[in-house]
Design a protein around this motif. Structure first.
Motif, PDB file in Angstrom:
ATOM      1  N   ASN A 217       0.813  -1.222   0.000  1.00  0.00           N
ATOM      2  CA  ASN A 217       0.000   0.000   0.000  1.00  0.00           C
ATOM      3  C   ASN A 217       0.845   1.269   0.000  1.00  0.00           C
ATOM      4  O   ASN A 217       0.552   2.230  -0.717  1.00  0.00           O
ATOM      5  CB  ASN A 217      -0.940   0.002   1.203  1.00  0.00           C
ATOM      6  N   ILE A 218       1.919   1.280   0.809  1.00  0.00           N
ATOM      7  CA  ILE A 218       2.751   2.483   0.899  1.00  0.00           C
ATOM      8  C   ILE A 218       3.614   2.632  -0.343  1.00  0.00           C
ATOM      9  O   ILE A 218       3.728   3.727  -0.909  1.00  0.00           O
ATOM     10  CB  ILE A 218       3.603   2.447   2.179  1.00  0.00           C
ATOM     11  N   GLY A 219       4.231   1.530  -0.781  1.00  0.00           N
ATOM     12  CA  GLY A 219       5.030   1.587  -2.003  1.00  0.00           C
ATOM     13  C   GLY A 219       4.204   2.030  -3.195  1.00  0.00           C
ATOM     14  O   GLY A 219       4.659   2.807  -4.038  1.00  0.00           O
ATOM     15  N   LYS A 220       2.964   1.552  -3.251  1.00  0.00           N
ATOM     16  CA  LYS A 220       2.063   1.927  -4.343  1.00  0.00           C
ATOM     17  C   LYS A 220       1.740   3.423  -4.286  1.00  0.00           C
ATOM     18  O   LYS A 220       1.705   4.103  -5.317  1.00  0.00           O
ATOM     19  CB  LYS A 220       0.770   1.109  -4.248  1.00  0.00           C
ATOM     20  N   ALA A 221       1.520   3.934  -3.077  1.00  0.00           N
ATOM     21  CA  ALA A 221       1.227   5.362  -2.923  1.00  0.00           C
ATOM     22  C   ALA A 221       2.416   6.220  -3.344  1.00  0.00           C
ATOM     23  O   ALA A 221       2.261   7.253  -4.004  1.00  0.00           O
ATOM     24  CB  ALA A 221       0.831   5.672  -1.478  1.00  0.00           C
ATOM     25  N   LEU A 222       3.644   5.783  -2.979  1.00  0.00           N
ATOM     26  CA  LEU A 222       4.834   6.539  -3.377  1.00  0.00           C
ATOM     27  C   LEU A 222       5.047   6.448  -4.884  1.00  0.00           C
ATOM     28  O   LEU A 222       5.482   7.418  -5.518  1.00  0.00           O
ATOM     29  CB  LEU A 222       6.072   6.038  -2.634  1.00  0.00           C
ATOM     30  N   TYR A 223       4.750   5.301  -5.466  1.00  0.00           N
ATOM     31  CA  TYR A 223       4.868   5.141  -6.927  1.00  0.00           C
ATOM     32  C   TYR A 223       4.049   6.210  -7.651  1.00  0.00           C
ATOM     33  O   TYR A 223       4.527   6.831  -8.607  1.00  0.00           O
ATOM     34  CB  TYR A 223       4.412   3.746  -7.323  1.00  0.00           C
ATOM     35  N   LYS A 224       2.837   6.442  -7.178  1.00  0.00           N
ATOM     36  CA  LYS A 224       1.975   7.443  -7.816  1.00  0.00           C
ATOM     37  C   LYS A 224       2.563   8.847  -7.671  1.00  0.00           C
ATOM     38  O   LYS A 224       2.503   9.660  -8.604  1.00  0.00           O
ATOM     39  CB  LYS A 224       0.572   7.381  -7.219  1.00  0.00           C
ATOM     40  N   ILE A 225       3.139   9.125  -6.500  1.00  0.00           N
ATOM     41  CA  ILE A 225       3.761  10.440  -6.286  1.00  0.00           C
ATOM     42  C   ILE A 225       4.968  10.613  -7.198  1.00  0.00           C
ATOM     43  O   ILE A 225       5.142  11.658  -7.842  1.00  0.00           O
ATOM     44  CB  ILE A 225       4.169  10.605  -4.809  1.00  0.00           C
ATOM     45  N   LEU A 226       5.808   9.587  -7.263  1.00  0.00           N
ATOM     46  CA  LEU A 226       7.021   9.658  -8.081  1.00  0.00           C
ATOM     47  C   LEU A 226       6.684   9.814  -9.567  1.00  0.00           C
ATOM     48  O   LEU A 226       7.389  10.515 -10.306  1.00  0.00           O
ATOM     49  CB  LEU A 226       7.869   8.409  -7.866  1.00  0.00           C
ATOM     50  N   LYS A 227       5.608   9.168  -9.999  1.00  0.00           N
ATOM     51  CA  LYS A 227       5.176   9.327 -11.390  1.00  0.00           C
ATOM     52  C   LYS A 227       4.847  10.778 -11.680  1.00  0.00           C
ATOM     53  O   LYS A 227       5.146  11.296 -12.758  1.00  0.00           O
ATOM     54  CB  LYS A 227       3.951   8.448 -11.668  1.00  0.00           C
ATOM     55  N   GLY A 228       4.245  11.443 -10.709  1.00  0.00           N
ATOM     56  CA  GLY A 228       3.915  12.852 -10.880  1.00  0.00           C
ATOM     57  C   GLY A 228       5.135  13.733 -11.031  1.00  0.00           C
ATOM     58  O   GLY A 228       5.071  14.785 -11.669  1.00  0.00           O
ATOM     59  N   PHE A 229       6.255  13.300 -10.454  1.00  0.00           N
ATOM     60  CA  PHE A 229       7.514  14.043 -10.597  1.00  0.00           C
ATOM     61  C   PHE A 229       8.250  13.673 -11.878  1.00  0.00           C
ATOM     62  O   PHE A 229       9.289  14.253 -12.177  1.00  0.00           O
ATOM     63  CB  PHE A 229       8.419  13.788  -9.393  1.00  0.00           C
ATOM     64  N   GLY A 230       7.735  12.702 -12.600  1.00  0.00           N
ATOM     65  CA  GLY A 230       8.375  12.295 -13.851  1.00  0.00           C
ATOM     66  C   GLY A 230       9.559  11.381 -13.667  1.00  0.00           C
ATOM     67  O   GLY A 230      10.441  11.305 -14.540  1.00  0.00           O
ATOM     68  N   CYS A 231       9.594  10.644 -12.545  1.00  0.00           N
ATOM     69  CA  CYS A 231      10.710   9.735 -12.284  1.00  0.00           C
ATOM     70  C   CYS A 231      10.596   8.472 -13.130  1.00  0.00           C
ATOM     71  O   CYS A 231       9.505   8.067 -13.545  1.00  0.00           O
ATOM     72  CB  CYS A 231      10.744   9.352 -10.806  1.00  0.00           C
TER      73      CYS A 231
END
Length: 328
Positions: free
Chosen positions: A152-166
């Motif tokens: 759940n936490i890794g998935k939430a960070l994945y979405k945030i990182l996608k927003g930064f274009g990582c």
């Protein structure tokens, strides 16, 4: 039920009292261990957090004292001997998820702070120093990030990182098909570590993940990479990480958890000499950021912890299904 709440800070008491569903609560500031388990006499249940200890000795004493239930107000359960609990007939209920976004956002805050050195800039400007020397960071857009664990936490960070274009790779023994469908690529631990500029840990502490970051795996890191841990302290071999920082192999370190945190975190030790030489060494590094297990600490998360804890207690008390029960 009469419930003994251990490791209870002021904010724990505030939220647990607010969302209490008619249970009798008694709060203890100290963490539960064998030395103070006698405090649990005449209680039906104990409510524990991450640094409370529930090994076989403590569990046996709890049962002798009449305790039938352990309510974990956290997702992790590495501090509980599940096999001993099952043999003794004591039930273990946890909070499997409480605002995973809170921890993911804290991990992101640590990444941004270490990278752009905003904590140092803040202190400089307050001292009248407006120099930009040594404050240079790097773009997160297109930066390569390794996610170790995609729950759940890794998935939430994945979405945030996608927003930064990582550019994101992941390692997890149990890949998430939803994330795969979104384009996340899974690979071996060595493969995801080798080319990452940022490595963020989001896995539970198990026998398999204990010291997953160690002398050998640190050699896989790209020189100067950043390591973030907001999961469990013992995922990292602290001494090995210190050596990697000293050699320059590891460029940045962000910790919200620490292997020996139970003697330190959640306490004000500002007037005492810290006896832990490893954390004292870590604090001395200019490229290390440590916070005191505060990743979960938002209003939303505290509310969810309290609500789910009491729904677990109610289910046990009323003989209803207990979906949050943990078994060996």
């Amino acid at each position: 039920m009469k419930i003994a709440v251990f490791s209870a800070c002021v904010y724990d008491q505030e939220f647990l009292e607010k969302y209490n569903t008619n249970h009798q609560l008694v709060f203890f500031e100290q963490a539960l261990n064998f030395d103070n388990v006698a405090l649990t006499k005449a209680f039906d249940a104990v409510c524990l957090f991450v640094n409370d200890r529930a090994d076989e000795k403590v569990l046996s004493a709890l049962v002798e004292n009449g305790v039938k239930l352990i309510l974990l107000r956290c997702a992790g359960f590495n501090n509980v001997d599940l096999e001993a609990a099952a043999k003794l007939g004591i039930k273990i209920l946890r909070v499997p998820a409480y605002s995973p976004e809170a921890v993911a956002e804290h991990a992101m805050a640590m990444i941004l702070t270490l990278n752009r050195k905003t904590h140092k800039a803040y202190n400089r400007v307050r001292d009248g120093n407006f120099s930009l020397a040594s404050l240079m960071g790097f773009n997160l857009n297109h930066a390569k990030v390794a996610l170790i664990g995609t729950g759940n936490i890794g998935k939430a960070l994945y979405k945030i990182l996608k927003g930064f274009g990582c550019s994101i790779l992941a390692y997890d023994p149990y890949p998430d098909d939803t994330l795969r469908a979104e384009g996340l690529v899974y690979a071996s631990l060595k493969e995801v570590l080798c080319d990452a500029e940022i490595v963020s840990l989001h896995c539970p502490l198990t026998d398999q993940s204990f010291h997953v970051i160690n002398e050998q795996t640190l050699k896989y890191f790209k020189k100067g990479a950043m390591l973030i841990n907001t999961s469990r302290g013992a995922l990292i071999n602290t001494a090995d990480v210190i050596n990697s920082l000293k050699s320059g192999q590891l460029g940045y370190l962000g910790l919200d958890v620490y292997e020996q945190e139970s003697a330190l975190f959640f306490h004000d030790l500002s007037e005492k000499v810290i006896q832990d030489d490893l954390i004292a060494r870590l604090i001395s590094f200019p490229n290390v950021l440590i916070t005191s297990h505060q990743g979960f600490f938002t209003r939303e998360a505290m509310q969810q912890i309290a609500e789910i804890t009491f729904s677990n207690a109610d289910a046990f008390a009323n003989g209803k299904p207990m979906p949050n029960e943990i078994k060996p």
